[in-house]
Design an enzyme around this catalytic site. Structure first.
Site, PDB file in Angstrom:
ATOM      1  N   ARG A 256       0.909  -1.239   0.072  1.00 14.66           N
ATOM      2  CA  ARG A 256      -0.133   0.078   0.087  1.00 14.66           C
ATOM      3  C   ARG A 256       0.838   1.146  -0.020  1.00 14.66           C
ATOM      4  O   ARG A 256       1.938   1.218   0.734  1.00 14.66           O
ATOM      5  CB  ARG A 256      -1.033  -0.184   1.082  1.00 14.66           C
ATOM      6  CG  ARG A 256      -1.922  -1.048   1.163  1.00 14.66           C
ATOM      7  CD  ARG A 256      -2.954  -0.787   0.104  1.00 14.66           C
ATOM      8  NE  ARG A 256      -4.046  -1.699   0.139  1.00 14.66           N
ATOM      9  CZ  ARG A 256      -3.924  -3.015  -0.426  1.00 14.66           C
ATOM     10  NH1 ARG A 256      -3.103  -2.891  -1.327  1.00 14.66           N
ATOM     11  NH2 ARG A 256      -4.941  -3.582  -0.731  1.00 14.66           N
ATOM     12  N   GLU A 285      -4.617   6.905  -5.905  1.00 15.82           N
ATOM     13  CA  GLU A 285      -4.758   6.206  -7.179  1.00 15.82           C
ATOM     14  C   GLU A 285      -6.191   6.511  -7.835  1.00 15.82           C
ATOM     15  O   GLU A 285      -7.255   6.560  -7.321  1.00 15.82           O
ATOM     16  CB  GLU A 285      -4.589   4.753  -6.697  1.00 15.82           C
ATOM     17  CG  GLU A 285      -3.251   4.274  -6.209  1.00 15.82           C
ATOM     18  CD  GLU A 285      -3.013   3.016  -5.841  1.00 15.82           C
ATOM     19  OE1 GLU A 285      -3.973   2.066  -6.117  1.00 15.82           O
ATOM     20  OE2 GLU A 285      -2.173   2.388  -5.382  1.00 15.82           O
ATOM     21  N   HIS A 304      -0.492  -0.069 -10.075  1.00 15.66           N
ATOM     22  CA  HIS A 304      -1.154  -1.113  -9.297  1.00 15.66           C
ATOM     23  C   HIS A 304      -1.681  -2.336 -10.073  1.00 15.66           C
ATOM     24  O   HIS A 304      -2.859  -2.454  -9.933  1.00 15.66           O
ATOM     25  CB  HIS A 304      -2.340  -0.539  -8.418  1.00 15.66           C
ATOM     26  CG  HIS A 304      -2.797  -1.085  -7.005  1.00 15.66           C
ATOM     27  ND1 HIS A 304      -3.282  -0.474  -5.978  1.00 15.66           N
ATOM     28  CD2 HIS A 304      -2.451  -2.407  -6.704  1.00 15.66           C
ATOM     29  CE1 HIS A 304      -3.375  -1.296  -5.003  1.00 15.66           C
ATOM     30  NE2 HIS A 304      -2.928  -2.350  -5.483  1.00 15.66           N
TER      31      HIS A 304
END
Length: 334
Positions: A256, A285, A304
């Site tokens: 994270r 994000e 990601h």
């Protein structure tokens, strides 16, 4: 016969409507536009209207407006957080179908208070373990810049770093961390580990050695983070921790974004206090277009994609279809 309506111009999406059925299902953040094609949704589409949104909305007001007509919301991991304040603004919401075995961005207490059912899917850590090693290898061997050199007509630019015989430091030895450790051992690396509750016995069972956080930071050539984000782990790696690392060391984060203090990492990379970093996760994000991470030479950043593999998406959406279908059947039986 179903009726196909024109997609809202505010998003790229697929909208299928069956006017005789009142239930509306929203599938959020389908970045790659594959949700409807990767598995069979007919068990849901035969009973409900499905709208797929391929873009991402960051504003809670915009999300609340978009989701107001929907009874069921299918979320992809934590891409669109469903905070309590948002759930309270969705009077039609009855079911949240989340991908993954848990989702910290959903306010479960508020959902329960409002009678909203929350369901989850199966999950596997294998794709994230694989991406972690893709980032480690790509960073150590300068794969991105060397490939760009060939594409641009050039040739070799730099020397890569060896991994065999070097020290791999794992912060967090859970499912992902222990999997990353196994590959490190296969590469002939010395693997050390630390987390707040890790014991010597658990570390040894994973083929690693428990050390203090400070010793890990000082001695590891590659440091890979695999911690759950919480109040006590936020900012786990900041300026003080980065200052302990070797100038030749590399930091990897596929967990994270907020586990690492962005400003501190940017400073360390810009001043070459560490050799480099490779990260797949960010504080915000999708990453803002003007974010300085996009311009740092010794940072390898991916969007990601740790869990974005065909096999895991098939599992996510197959389980989501089963979860939504089961809920629709229970509702029909009431």
């Amino acid at each position: 016969m179903s009726e196909r309506l024109t997609a809202d111009r505010r998003f790229k999406g697929t909208e299928m409507t069956l006017p005789r059925h009142p239930i509306n299902v929203a599938v959020l953040d389908d970045y790659q536009g594959i949700a409807m094609g990767i598995v069979d949704w007919s068990k849901v589409s035969d009973q409900a209207n499905i709208t797929v949104f391929e873009d991402h909305l960051a504003s809670e007001d915009a999300v609340a407006e978009r989701l107001a007509p929907f009874d069921v919301v299918c979320v992809m991991r934590e891409r669109t957080p469903l905070a309590g304040s948002l759930i309270k603004r969705l009077p039609r919401l009855k079911l949240i179908a989340s991908t993954g075995s848990r989702n910290a961005s959903i306010d479960l207490a508020t959902a329960a208070e409002r009678g909203v059912t929350v369901v989850h899917t199966g999950y596997t850590s294998a794709p994230t373990i694989e991406l972690t090693w893709a980032l480690i290898l790509a960073s150590a061997r300068h794969v991105s810049s060397e490939a760009a050199s060939v594409r641009g007509g050039g040739w070799q630019l730099a020397l890569g770093d060896d991994l065999a015989g070097k020290t791999l430091g794992i912060l967090g030895l859970g499912n992902v961390g222990s999997g990353v450790a196994k590959v490190g051992l296969a590469f002939g690396m010395n693997v050390v580990a630390w987390s707040q509750n890790l014991t010597s016995e658990v570390a040894a069972a994973a083929g690693t050695r428990l050390v203090s956080k400070e010793d890990l930071l000082r001695t590891a050539d590659v440091i890979s983070i695999h911690m759950v984000l919480s109040a006590r782990t936020k900012g786990l790696i900041g300026a003080a921790e980065l200052a302990l690392m070797k100038p030749s060391a590399r930091l990897i984060n596929t967990s994270r974004g907020p586990l690492v203090v962005e400003a501190a990492l940017l400073n360390a990379l810009s001043n070459h206090r560490i050799a480099g970093a490779a990260i797949d996760v960010f504080d915000v994000e999708p990453l803002p277009e003007d974010h300085p991470y996009r311009r740092v030479e010794n940072l390898l950043a991916t969007p990601h994609i740790g869990y974005s593999t065909r096999g895991l998406y098939e599992r996510f959406y197959r389980d989501s279809v089963a979860n939504i279908s089961a809920w629709l059947e229970r509702r029909g039986a009431e």
